[in-house]
Enzyme design. Structure first.
Site, PDB file in Angstrom:
ATOM      1  N   ARG A   1       0.851  -1.181   0.000  1.00 19.50           N
ATOM      2  CA  ARG A   1       0.000   0.000   0.000  1.00 19.50           C
ATOM      3  C   ARG A   1       0.884   1.226   0.000  1.00 19.50           C
ATOM      4  NH1 ARG A   1      -2.413   3.298   4.143  1.00 19.50           N
ATOM      5  NH2 ARG A   1      -4.475   4.078   3.551  1.00 19.50           N
TER       6      ARG A   1
ATOM      7  N   SER B   1     -12.697  -2.355   1.139  1.00 18.22           N
ATOM      8  CA  SER B   1     -12.817  -1.751   2.476  1.00 18.22           C
ATOM      9  C   SER B   1     -14.290  -1.570   2.777  1.00 18.22           C
ATOM     10  CB  SER B   1     -12.145  -0.372   2.492  1.00 18.22           C
ATOM     11  OG  SER B   1     -10.814  -0.491   2.103  1.00 18.22           O
TER      12      SER B   1
ATOM     13  N   LYS C   1      -3.939   6.051   8.773  1.00 17.95           N
ATOM     14  CA  LYS C   1      -4.770   6.435   7.627  1.00 17.95           C
ATOM     15  C   LYS C   1      -4.938   7.950   7.661  1.00 17.95           C
ATOM     16  CE  LYS C   1      -8.908   5.046   5.088  1.00 17.95           C
ATOM     17  NZ  LYS C   1      -8.599   3.941   4.152  1.00 17.95           N
TER      18      LYS C   1
END
Ligand SMILES: Cc1nc(C(=O)O)sc1CCOP(=O)(O)O
Ligand SMILES: C=C1C=NC(C(F)(F)F)=NC1=N
Ligand SMILES: [Mg+2]
Length: 539
Positions: free
Chosen positions: A45, A114, A146
């Protein structure tokens, strides 16, 4: 692409991040340490990364994953996933629409999504089993990883509502991991608490970013997470959590033990209850301490026979309360939670829900209104309730108490003319995955205790709160391995018996107050439970 997507182990899901690496480490070095120590699936990611370096990085991580036969998932970048023939992709709600993703990557690639609300579950169920393979349920707890999150952390109860939606929508094929602020101090509790209400679905794993990627020793971090995931019992209390036989002889033993052990019962409670709760605790042989200071909680909780009564009529700060609960969970001593006025106001609801998110309680006790609200059967939503004298059918109360017991994995006590006790701890068992054969929580065994109506009981302050003191005192008297459920039942019966005798001997609320203390004292001194005049119904 040597991975069969139907056989993926989602238990320890590492999501990478190159912005938090300790000095001297790289994404690959952290990933390799994770792979060596129990990581079972990796997601690359990278939020701000040009395509060329992303592809080069992905190729390096891919070589590692192939070496350990672990799937490699690419976050967001479908093009990169296709370019390197990764094992799958993971997309968020604002990334490429899922049907297009599936069309691009074909049927064999893993597609992860998600998910943070029920509507998204309903959507994935409509798409059916050939669209999404797994979901990241988040975010569970606050996280700095995040950036600019679009959603609020929803705790273990939020995870449960997503698991329930998967069950209600028959999305049986979906694999699930929880994500967001997951670390060794909360993972066991999340795995233990997060089961669907029908007890058929638990999480398939947990996903972490910072716990491994920011770790000085990523191997140790992964090892610790692996060992937590491989546990089958969550020992939030060092007591035996099974549902044993109940008898007056066994109750006699517990009462005797209180007199011997003088358990230290820490009260975090409301001002009105403090004095009477302390006197009730003393009357039955406990040693009360009224303290909300987190700095001294470790000293208090570390005493061998300790217990905490957390009564949220208190005005103590939430962070102090979280610390206090955390310490009792850490030292594995029992906590009785009394969510006073659970949904009476938004502030009380928020405080109680926050505490329910951050702790594990051996016993949760409440009056009918509180238990119905905790069960999501609040009177406002109730059907078939007699509006007038709002006498609620006992079958409904039993259903609510069973729901609370299982929802919070606790010994739930619903107080009223008839007290109802249900053990929802599942003996601390925790498991991953979907299991159709698990017991139906609607059938959890229970005990009811009544001695008829005692109207005056509700006419003095802190009578309900002081049942909490009584339960905490009897739980506190237990040593390691002794049974919690029997102690809760004994406390309820003791308190009901004392209330009945005191109500018969008093001339008003003042003398009832005194008589209740006297009777609790006398019943413990004489310790003859066989003579206690209450009606028990043991299922
Ligand atoms: C990548 C991600 N997604 C989330 C979601 O809620 O969907 S939370 C999150 C970051 C999780 O990082 P950490 O394990 O360091 O808390
Ligand atoms: C935003 C995310 C949510 N969940 C997941 C995972 F847990 F891996 F499914 N990965 C993400 N990148
Ligand atoms: Mg109460």
């Amino acid at each position: 692409m040597g991975i069969n997507k139907k056989e993926v182990d989602y238990s320890l899901y590492l999501v990478t991040d190159s912005t938090m690496l300790p000095e001297g480490t790289t994404v690959c070095s952290q990933v390799e340490e994770g792979l060596k120590n129990g990581v079972t699936i990796v997601q690359l990611r990278e939020k701000d990364c040009d395509t060329k370096s992303f592809v080069l990085e992905a190729r390096k991580v891919q070589r590692l994953c192939i070496q350990y036969n672990v799937p490699l998932i690419i976050n967001d970048r479908i093009d990169v996933a296709l370019a390197i023939q990764a094992d799958g992709v993971h997309v968020g709600q604002s990334d490429m629409p899922i049907p297009l993703v599936r069309e691009l990557v074909g049927p064999d690639m893993i597609v992860g999504w998600s998910v943070g609300n029920i509507e998204e579950v309903e959507q994935l169920a409509r798409w059916g089993p050939n669209m999404i393979d797994n979901i990241g349920i988040g975010m569970v707890f606050p996280t700095k990883t995040k950036k600019n999150p679009k959603k609020q952390p929803f705790g273990p109860q939020g995870v449960i509502s997503i698991l329930d939606a998967l069950e209600e929508n028959n999305a049986d094929w979906i694999k699930t991991v929880a994500i967001g602020g997951l670390h060794p101090d909360n993972i066991e509790r999340v795995l233990y608490q997060c089961r669907s209400s029908n007890n058929r679905r638990a999480l398939d794993g947990i996903a972490v970013v910072s716990d491994i990627m920011a770790a000085e020793d990523a191997g140790f971090a992964a090892t610790r997470l692996r060992s937590l995931l491989d546990r089958t019992i969550y020992n939030f209390s060092n007591l035996d959590l099974s549902t044993p036989q109940i008898s007056s002889e066994l109750i006699k033993v517990i009462i005797d033990q209180v007199s011997k052990q003088h358990p230290l019962v820490q009260h975090v409670t409301n001002k009105v209850h403090q004095n009477f709760g302390a006197n009730v605790t003393l009357a039955i042989g406990g040693s009360p301490i009224m303290s909300e200071n987190p700095d001294e909680v470790l000293d208090l909780a570390s005493v061998s026979n300790s217990a905490l009564l957390l009564n949220t009529g208190t005005v103590a700060a939430l962070n102090d309360l979280k610390k206090i609960v955390h310490v009792y969970n850490e030292v594995r001593r029992p906590i009785v939670f009394d969510p006073v006025g659970y949904s009476a106001s938004q502030t009380r609801l928020d405080l109680n829900n926050a505490l329910l998110s951050y702790g594990q309680y051996t016993c949760i006790k409440g009056n009918i209104g509180e238990i119905l609200a905790l069960a999501g059967m609040g009177v406002s939503k109730m059907r078939g309730v007699d509006s007038g004298d709002d006498v609620i059918d006992e079958a409904i109360l039993l259903k609510a108490t069973r729901r609370v017991a299982f929802k919070y994995k606790t010994i739930a006590v619903c107080t009223g003319i008839t007290d109802i006790i249900v053990n929802g701890t599942m003996s601390g068992e925790t498991q991953l995955g979907r299991n159709e054969s698990n017991t139906n929580p609607e059938l959890l065994s229970y005990i009811t205790c009544t001695s008829g109506d005692i109207p005056i009981m509700g006419r003095i302050t802190a009578s309900g709160c002081s049942l909490g003191s009584t339960i905490a005192t009897l739980l506190g008297s237990l040593s390691i391995g002794e049974n919690a459920y029997r102690a809760v039942v004994a406390a309820v019966i003791l308190y009901k018996t004392a209330g009945k005798i005191a109500a018969n001997n008093c001339t008003g609320t003042g003398s009832f107050n005194v008589a209740l203390l006297d009777e609790l004292y006398q019943l413990v001194q004489s310790n003859n439970p066989a003579s206690w005049d209450v009606t028990l119904n043991i299922s």
